[in-house]
Design a protein around this motif. Structure first.
Motif, mmCIF file in Angstrom:
data_model
loop_
_atom_site.group_PDB
_atom_site.id
_atom_site.type_symbol
_atom_site.label_atom_id
_atom_site.label_comp_id
_atom_site.label_asym_id
_atom_site.label_seq_id
_atom_site.Cartn_x
_atom_site.Cartn_y
_atom_site.Cartn_z
ATOM 1 N N UNK A 33 -4.392 0.013 3.433
ATOM 2 C CA UNK A 33 -4.416 0.214 5.047
ATOM 3 C C UNK A 33 -3.401 1.037 5.544
ATOM 4 N N UNK A 34 -2.281 0.944 5.191
ATOM 5 C CA UNK A 34 -1.221 2.092 5.694
ATOM 6 C C UNK A 34 -1.654 3.354 5.400
ATOM 7 N N UNK A 35 -2.037 3.375 4.140
ATOM 8 C CA UNK A 35 -2.207 4.934 3.610
ATOM 9 C C UNK A 35 -3.486 5.485 4.568
ATOM 10 N N UNK A 293 3.459 9.478 -1.496
ATOM 11 C CA UNK A 293 4.323 8.440 -0.981
ATOM 12 C C UNK A 293 4.281 7.169 -1.256
ATOM 13 N N UNK A 294 2.896 6.709 -0.621
ATOM 14 C CA UNK A 294 2.759 5.205 -1.022
ATOM 15 C C UNK A 294 2.429 4.771 -2.327
ATOM 16 N N UNK A 295 2.050 5.542 -3.412
ATOM 17 C CA UNK A 295 1.954 5.094 -4.870
ATOM 18 C C UNK A 295 3.152 4.832 -5.191
ATOM 19 N N UNK A 297 6.208 4.301 -3.519
ATOM 20 C CA UNK A 297 6.679 3.236 -2.773
ATOM 21 C C UNK A 297 5.984 1.774 -3.454
ATOM 22 N N UNK A 298 4.754 1.804 -3.640
ATOM 23 C CA UNK A 298 4.092 0.727 -4.051
ATOM 24 C C UNK A 298 4.599 0.229 -5.438
ATOM 25 N N UNK A 299 4.676 1.271 -6.409
ATOM 26 C CA UNK A 299 5.130 0.963 -7.734
ATOM 27 C C UNK A 299 6.735 0.548 -7.897
ATOM 28 N N UNK A 300 7.374 1.484 -6.959
ATOM 29 C CA UNK A 300 8.789 0.930 -6.984
ATOM 30 C C UNK A 300 9.069 -0.475 -6.323
#
Length: 591
Positions: A33-35, A293-295, A297-300
């Motif tokens: 959704x954010x992406x 960036x979101x990928x 952020x998601x993994x971290x």
């Protein structure tokens, strides 16, 4: 005590897996959704930026067009040109040629001031023509220029600022040009139309601005009058085709087309429109960093959350794992209390309940052992009661009596009854403490057969039982002892013929057995002892028998305090014994 081996799953791993699944689902949804939201913001911002750049190019062309208009106005108001054109008569041909030469030189002078002007010429309202090309002053030269298809079409549309592009016919300078016209008014005669000034402007002058802009773009198109394509950088992309197919815009010059967005900017001064096609691939290349960036952020974030959760779960699950290990290693033959872990939450409650459960198990084991001990004692009492030597002595005496009297039929009946009684007695054991009403009545009838031969004409027995109740389960030897007690201690002491009634019925889910006699009745002293729950077994004549107390204790022990035996003294004589048992349909098979 053997334990089955079960393949176990670690609780921590299961909880962590469930949390991971929930977290992944939630974070994937929020990330997606954010992406899409930020990708839309970035896309819109990029489109806005491109629209701004396109507007700057359009403004530059507007400025250039305005400069051309101002320059053309400065030519048409030139004093020299206005003065010479107002000279009506020429004394000689030379003067006419000289006038033309002066106007041509003046036009050449003005052309030299603007490098983007290729040629300029004037057509007066009286048909006279003047050109900046001194070498091409012949009439056929200007005729060819003014009769060019683009010029003729241009003159038919007064609203056009420029003609469509065409190639100039100047010797040695064949270039793509557009024409701009400016009306010439008589400076000395206000409102009088003198003629028209035509300026041929190199198309490269405008295209240089567009080509500077198009360095970063693959699809740029300039549309002139009447949807004429003035310039298109990449015809293979068919930007002009998208222009024809475009739908209504959102009011800001942005059209959604297949494969991208078509941006349009009006060049008002020139009457042109500048288009650029922003492809989805181009926008993706400019906005792909959002996905990256979101990928990341998601993994971290997922890794940090799982690491932190794992640490926290280890502290939470440790007491549960410890309790599980204690239960797994528990020696059920040597139960002992376990230390309670003080956590102040449900885990502590679990430990406390586990401790109470161990206490209940210990208590249950002790009760079970006591039960087994009492059951063995009861079975032993039953056996002793049925095979008491004194009882056998009396039966055998009766047999001897009938043998002497040669009453063989009576001997057979007595012996058969004794054999049945002994068989039923020998069946008493761990899995033979219950019987049916049917068998219990048969055992009682065998006892009565023997007693009728011993005490003829001393008692009568009436048995009343519903057929549907004869297959109900009851403890062994609960009717015969009470009937025996009624005969021996109630009817025989009365020294008259008596009656014993056995009535079996059901009432409110209870199996009721009533044994009533009209003998001397139970004494108040024995009745009080019975009501206190004490032993009242009679050992008259030195013979121990099962007794009514044993029957009462067995019923309550097997079925609980809600069931049991009650004794009531009747008026004027007699005793009534009532047994209350649960209604249990038998599953016992005949042996």
């Amino acid at each position: 005590m053997e334990r089955s081996i079960i393949k176990k799953k670690h609780l921590k791993r299961r909880i962590l897996m469930n949390i991971s699944v929930v977290l992944v689902i939630c974070m994937v949804i929020s990330t997606v959704v954010s992406y899409f939201y930020f990708e839309k913001v970035v896309r819109e911002q990029k489109i806005t930026d491109e629209k701004t750049k396109l507007q700057q190019v359009a403004n530059q062309i507007d400025f250039m067009t305005e400069d051309i208009h101002n320059f053309a106005r400065s030519i048409v108001v030139d004093e020299t040109i206005q003065g010479i054109m107002n000279e009506k008569d020429f004394e000689t041909v030379y003067q006419g040629v000289k006038r033309n030469d002066i106007i041509s030189k003046q036009l050449v002078f003005y052309n030299s001031l603007r490098t983007y002007i290729g040629c300029s010429y004037i057509e007066l309202s009286n048909g006279q023509r003047f050109s900046s090309n001194i070498q091409s002053m012949e009439d056929h030269y200007l005729d060819e220029k003014l009769t060019t298809g683009e010029i003729k079409e241009y003159n038919q549309h007064e609203e056009w600022n420029y003609s469509n592009p065409y190639y100039s016919r100047d010797p040695g300078r064949v270039k793509l040009v557009i024409c701009n016209r400016t009306l010439m008014l008589d400076k000395y005669n206000f409102g009088s139309h003198q003629g028209t000034l035509y300026l041929e402007i190199y198309m490269d002058y405008f295209l240089k601005q567009i080509q500077t802009y198009e360095k970063d773009y693959e699809n740029v198109c300039l549309i002139g009058n009447g949807k004429e394509v003035l310039y298109e950088k990449n015809p293979q992309e068919q930007t002009s085709k998208f222009i024809e197919e475009k739908k209504e815009d959102s009011g800001d010059g942005v059209y959604r087309v297949k494969g991208g967005y078509l941006l349009c900017e009006e060049i008002e001064e020139a009457g042109w429109r500048l288009y650029t096609l922003i492809t989805d691939r181009y926008l993706w290349e400019r906005s792909s960093f959002v996905l990256e960036f979101f990928l990341v952020s998601f993994l971290v974030s997922l890794g940090l959350i799982l690491l932190t959760t794992s640490r926290l779960l280890k502290n939470i699950i440790h007491p549960v794992a410890r309790l599980s290990e204690q239960m797994e290693q528990m020696d059920y033959e040597n139960l002992h209390g376990e230390e309670i872990v003080q956590t102040g939450d449900e885990i502590q409650t679990l430990y406390e309940c586990y401790g109470k459960m161990m206490e209940e198990i210990r208590s249950g084991i002790e009760d079970r052992m006591e039960y087994e001990k009492q059951k063995k004692s009861m079975e032993f009492d039953i056996m002793l009661s049925q095979i008491n030597p004194h009882y056998l002595y009396n039966v055998l005496n009766t047999v001897v009596y009938f043998a002497k009297a040669e009453k063989t039929e009576n001997i057979v009946k007595i012996v058969n009854s004794l054999i049945y009684t002994l068989q039923e007695t020998m069946k008493v054991g761990e899995h033979n403490i219950d019987t049916t009403i049917q068998k219990e009545l048969e055992l009682t009838e065998c006892y009565l057969n023997i007693q009728e031969y011993r005490y003829p004409n001393r008692f009568q027995v009436r048995i009343e039982c519903d057929e549907s109740l004869k297959n109900c389960e009851v403890p062994k030897t609960i009717i015969q002892p009470i009937v025996e007690n009624a005969i021996l201690h109630g009817i025989l002491p009365a020294e008259r013929e008596g009656k014993v009634d056995i009535c079996i019925y059901s009432q409110k889910n209870l199996l009721c057995i009533e044994i009533t006699d009209d003998g001397i009745g139970i004494s108040d002293e024995l009745l009080e002892i019975f009501q206190r729950g004490e032993e009242i077994a009679n050992e008259a004549s030195g013979r121990k028998h099962i007794g009514i107390s044993n029957v009462r204790d067995r019923i309550r022990y097997l079925y609980g305090e809600s069931y049991g035996m009650w004794i009531r003294k009747l008026n004027p004589r007699g005793t009534q014994v009532t047994l209350h048992l649960p209604v249990i349909r038998s599953s016992l098979e005949e042996i």
